[in-house]
Each structure stands twice: as C-alpha cells, then as structure tokens.
Design a protein around this motif. Structure first.
Motif, PDB file in Angstrom:
ATOM      1  N   PHE A 215      -4.054  -9.806  10.148  1.00  0.00           N
ATOM      2  CA  PHE A 215      -5.473  -9.563  10.368  1.00  0.00           C
ATOM      3  C   PHE A 215      -5.871  -8.154   9.923  1.00  0.00           C
ATOM      4  CE2 PHE A 215      -8.946  -7.800  12.887  1.00  0.00           C
ATOM      5  CZ  PHE A 215      -9.965  -8.653  12.479  1.00  0.00           C
ATOM      6  N   VAL A 216      -5.048  -7.168  10.236  1.00  0.00           N
ATOM      7  CA  VAL A 216      -5.341  -5.793   9.833  1.00  0.00           C
ATOM      8  C   VAL A 216      -5.479  -5.697   8.317  1.00  0.00           C
ATOM      9  CG1 VAL A 216      -4.278  -3.505   9.638  1.00  0.00           C
ATOM     10  CG2 VAL A 216      -4.441  -4.621  11.866  1.00  0.00           C
ATOM     11  N   GLU A 217      -4.612  -6.374   7.587  1.00  0.00           N
ATOM     12  CA  GLU A 217      -4.687  -6.357   6.120  1.00  0.00           C
ATOM     13  C   GLU A 217      -5.961  -7.033   5.627  1.00  0.00           C
ATOM     14  OE1 GLU A 217      -1.050  -8.143   4.901  1.00  0.00           O
ATOM     15  OE2 GLU A 217       0.146  -6.323   5.286  1.00  0.00           O
ATOM     16  N   TYR A 218      -6.345  -8.130   6.266  1.00  0.00           N
ATOM     17  CA  TYR A 218      -7.583  -8.823   5.910  1.00  0.00           C
ATOM     18  C   TYR A 218      -8.787  -7.903   6.125  1.00  0.00           C
ATOM     19  CZ  TYR A 218     -11.454 -12.174   6.289  1.00  0.00           C
ATOM     20  OH  TYR A 218     -12.652 -12.834   6.141  1.00  0.00           O
ATOM     21  N   ARG A 219      -8.861  -7.283   7.296  1.00  0.00           N
ATOM     22  CA  ARG A 219      -9.974  -6.375   7.600  1.00  0.00           C
ATOM     23  C   ARG A 219     -10.014  -5.216   6.622  1.00  0.00           C
ATOM     24  NH1 ARG A 219     -10.261  -1.689  11.066  1.00  0.00           N
ATOM     25  NH2 ARG A 219     -12.329  -1.392  12.056  1.00  0.00           N
ATOM     26  N   ARG A 220      -8.847  -4.645   6.329  1.00  0.00           N
ATOM     27  CA  ARG A 220      -8.788  -3.492   5.434  1.00  0.00           C
ATOM     28  C   ARG A 220      -9.262  -3.860   4.030  1.00  0.00           C
ATOM     29  NH1 ARG A 220      -3.051  -1.315   5.165  1.00  0.00           N
ATOM     30  NH2 ARG A 220      -3.435  -1.014   7.400  1.00  0.00           N
TER      31      ARG A 220
ATOM     32  N   MET B  51     -13.006  -4.032   4.074  1.00  0.00           N
ATOM     33  CA  MET B  51     -13.573  -2.691   4.186  1.00  0.00           C
ATOM     34  C   MET B  51     -13.434  -1.927   2.869  1.00  0.00           C
ATOM     35  SD  MET B  51     -12.445  -1.492   8.036  1.00  0.00           S
ATOM     36  CE  MET B  51     -13.225   0.116   7.872  1.00  0.00           C
ATOM     37  N   ASP B  52     -12.303  -2.093   2.201  1.00  0.00           N
ATOM     38  CA  ASP B  52     -12.105  -1.426   0.911  1.00  0.00           C
ATOM     39  C   ASP B  52     -13.118  -1.900  -0.120  1.00  0.00           C
ATOM     40  OD1 ASP B  52     -10.000   0.009   1.935  1.00  0.00           O
ATOM     41  OD2 ASP B  52      -8.429  -1.203   0.994  1.00  0.00           O
ATOM     42  N   ALA B  53     -13.468  -3.181  -0.069  1.00  0.00           N
ATOM     43  CA  ALA B  53     -14.454  -3.721  -1.011  1.00  0.00           C
ATOM     44  C   ALA B  53     -15.826  -3.073  -0.792  1.00  0.00           C
ATOM     45  CB  ALA B  53     -14.548  -5.231  -0.860  1.00  0.00           C
ATOM     46  N   ILE B  54     -16.176  -2.828   0.476  1.00  0.00           N
ATOM     47  CA  ILE B  54     -17.442  -2.138   0.782  1.00  0.00           C
ATOM     48  C   ILE B  54     -17.358  -0.685   0.322  1.00  0.00           C
ATOM     49  CG2 ILE B  54     -18.941  -1.316   2.639  1.00  0.00           C
ATOM     50  CD1 ILE B  54     -18.177  -3.846   4.205  1.00  0.00           C
TER      51      ILE B  54
END
Length: 372
Positions: free
Chosen positions: A179-184, A187-190
């Motif tokens: 999940f942390v990798e998914y969220r990151r 966020m990186d795309a934003i």
C-alpha cells in the motif's frame, strides 16, 4: 591490544546470540520498532491483539489485514470518527466490535487503568493523545508495550512509517509495503506535475472544517494536516497563516479580507442534526449538493470570490482525516488546478483501494462540487 579487544567483543556477541548492530530482540527473532515519538520499542515478535485510541486506526488495519476487527483487544468506541456508515460497515464485518472493552479516545484524557484492564499484546496510541512518559511507563510496567503512531497530525511525513510499523507489529509487513508503494507512486505523479508551478500560480483556499456546525465562523485547519495536502497540490490554505496549531477558528472578517479563490467545506453525517454540510455513504449526490449550497449561502461566505466564481466544493471529513488520504490529495488537485489535473480520476483511485486493499469497502458519495 586492539585485536584482543575485537576478539573479546566478537566472543561476547556470539555468546549473547547477537550479531554486531543487532538488538537483543532481533537476535531472539523479535522486533525492534521506532515509533513516532522516536522511542525504541522491542517486542518478542508480531502480536495478535492491540488496543487503539482512535477508531480510524481500523481503516489502517483494513488496508493491510483481511480481518481488521479481529486484531482489537480494545478500542476507543469513537465511532463518530469513522462516520455512521463506516462504523456500520466495520460492525457488519464483525458484530463483536461494539462489545469490546473501551479505552479513552486520543481526544480525551489518557486512562492507564482501562488499557491495562483490556490486556492487549500492545497498546497503539496516537501522537496527539497527550499521553505522558510516566503514563507510558505505567502501562509498560504492566507488561504491555506501547507504540505511538501518527496517521493524522502530520500524515505527509508520518503516515508511511506509521503504516509500515503497524504492518511489522501484526506480521503484515508485505501488505503494508504494497500500500505504501501504491500511495507513493500516486503522490509522485502529482509532484511531477507540480514541479514547475510558480508561487504566483498557487491557488488561495479557504477550507472550512465541519462546515456549518455552528452559527459562528469558522473552523479551519492550521499548520500541518489538510494544509499540507493543499500545499502539495499547488494551493495555500488561509488558515495556515493565522492558526499555529493543527486546527482552530478564523473570524469571518479575516476570511472575507483574504477573499480565497476556492472554498472547500468538510462535513459528514455527524453534522446532520446541526444543519451543517453532510456527505458520505448515507447521502446521495443531490442531498450532498443541496447541503453544500446551504452552507455556501451563509452571510459572508456567499460574498467570497470563490462562491461568486462557482469554485465551491465539499469533502468528507472522515475521508480527509484518514489513511486513505491519497484520495483527498487527488480530489484537491483536480479542484485547485483543473487545467493541470483534468485527467485525474480519484473515483477510480477509491475503487482501486476498495478492490486491491480494503477489507471493509468505502462505497458512496464522499465529495461534491456545485455547478457554475
């Protein structure tokens, strides 16, 4: 002499069963965690049951454990933080939820005795709980380790390490890491799109928390939390300039003088009886929009540039203060900079969270905008 000392040290480490750099807990196959107070907590290994002082920790558990309620030895019974429908969903997943022992909420005075009486394997407490070092020592003296985590006070910095620590704590490290990798990644795309945004193009925002909950204006986040989300997606919250702590009140004159470009109300089912902004699984889009219209039509708010320009939005308070904060970031990005994020689809992100991660789904209307 140095060689002799090195040999003696190696021999002592071998006798203790520790490799250089290892703690005693790690040598025994246990866990060593650093919590959000910077405390080192050693445990014999992953635990079976925990006590939580904030019901929203159930959402964090639901991201990484197929049976989140089964982890609880006790909780704060602060179901308002989940929202009415969220509480019902967790209760449906495990009817025993409301029969579990109660400990004090992080919004209340910490109660050592209730935690000790519940006998969890670990007490998981919140940064904002106000628990003192001496109270922690009393709980730990009773044989109950204490781990302090943070998903809400400073989520931009603390959510990721807190979720990873929670995963280690209950033996669900890989699920937490996924999940942390998914969220990151999201966020990186934003962040990539925001990299070249000049300060002059930041959008001035008034985020009114628990909008319409009382006649006086106006609840607002201060520094950190939601203000950090708005900064991250190219905005600036006027509350951060006037409120030093995480939340507080703004007077109406200040809000009018700042004349924000975007108005965002947060609310939920807890405001229904008070005539405030309602949104969430219990309300359809039309009901949420009508409620938002009423909140935006109040004296002073109706005269803001944001309202005149039709940039009026509402978001679920329960989903904002949540480990699912990536949804809020994507929604805010689209509202603040539609020219940059027109293709962003937070609806799909929430559905992915439901399908790929959450043991208890978030279905329903959690945000709404007024048409120009």
């Amino acid at each position: 002499m140095p060689a002799l000392l090195a040999c003696l040290l190696a021999a002592l480490l071998a006798l203790a069963g520790c490799a250089p750099g290892e703690s005693a807990a790690e040598a025994r196959g246990g866990l060593t965690l650093t919590d959000m107070r910077g405390r080192t907590v050693e445990l014999a290994g992953p635990v079976q049951t925990i006590a939580i002082d904030d019901s929203r920790y159930l959402v964090a558990l639901a991201l990484i454990d197929p049976k989140p309620v089964s982890r609880l030895a006790a909780w704060a019974h602060d179901s308002n933080r989940l929202g009415r429908e969220g509480h019902r969903a967790f209760l449906a997943s495990e009817p025993a939820l409301d029969g579990l022992p109660r400990i004090a909420s992080s919004a209340e005075n910490f109660d050592v005795e209730s935690v000790i009486a519940a006998r969890p394997d670990v007490a998981v407490l919140s940064v904002e709980s106000g628990v003192t070092d001496s109270q922690i020592a009393r709980v730990e003296a009773a044989g109950i380790p204490v781990v302090v985590l943070d998903f809400f006070a400073d989520p931009m910095d603390n959510l990721e390490p807190s979720l990873l620590a929670l995963g280690e704590l209950i033996g669900r490290e890989e699920a937490a890491r996924r999940f942390v990798e998914y969220r990151r990644q999201r966020m990186d795309a934003i962040a990539a799109r925001m990299a070249d945004l000049p300060e002059s193009r930041r959008t001035l925002v008034f985020l009114e928390a628990h909008a319409g909950s009382s006649p006086d204006c106006c609840n607002s986040p201060g520094r950190g939390n939601a203000s950090d989300y708005l900064e991250f997606v190219g905005g600036h919250n006027i509350g951060a300039d006037a409120i030093r702590q995480a939340s507080g009140k703004l007077n109406l004159e200040y809000v009018i003088a700042r004349d924000p470009q975007v108005y965002i109300a947060t609310g939920g089912p807890h405001l229904e009886a008070r005539g405030g902004f309602v949104v969430g699984a219990a309300f359809d889009r039309a009901e949420a929009a009508r409620s938002l219209e009423q909140v935006a039509a109040r004296r002073g708010i109706a005269q803001l540039r944001a309202v005149r320009d039709g940039r009026v939005h509402g978001f679920s308070h329960q989903l904002l203060n949540s480990p699912l904060d990536i949804v809020a970031m994507e929604v805010f990005a689209r509202w603040l900079h539609p020219e940059i994020f027109a293709d962003l689809a937070p609806e799909r992100t929430l559905e992915e969270l439901n399908d790929r991660f959450l043991a208890v789904r978030y279905d329903g209307t959690y945000w709404v905008s007024l048409e120009n």
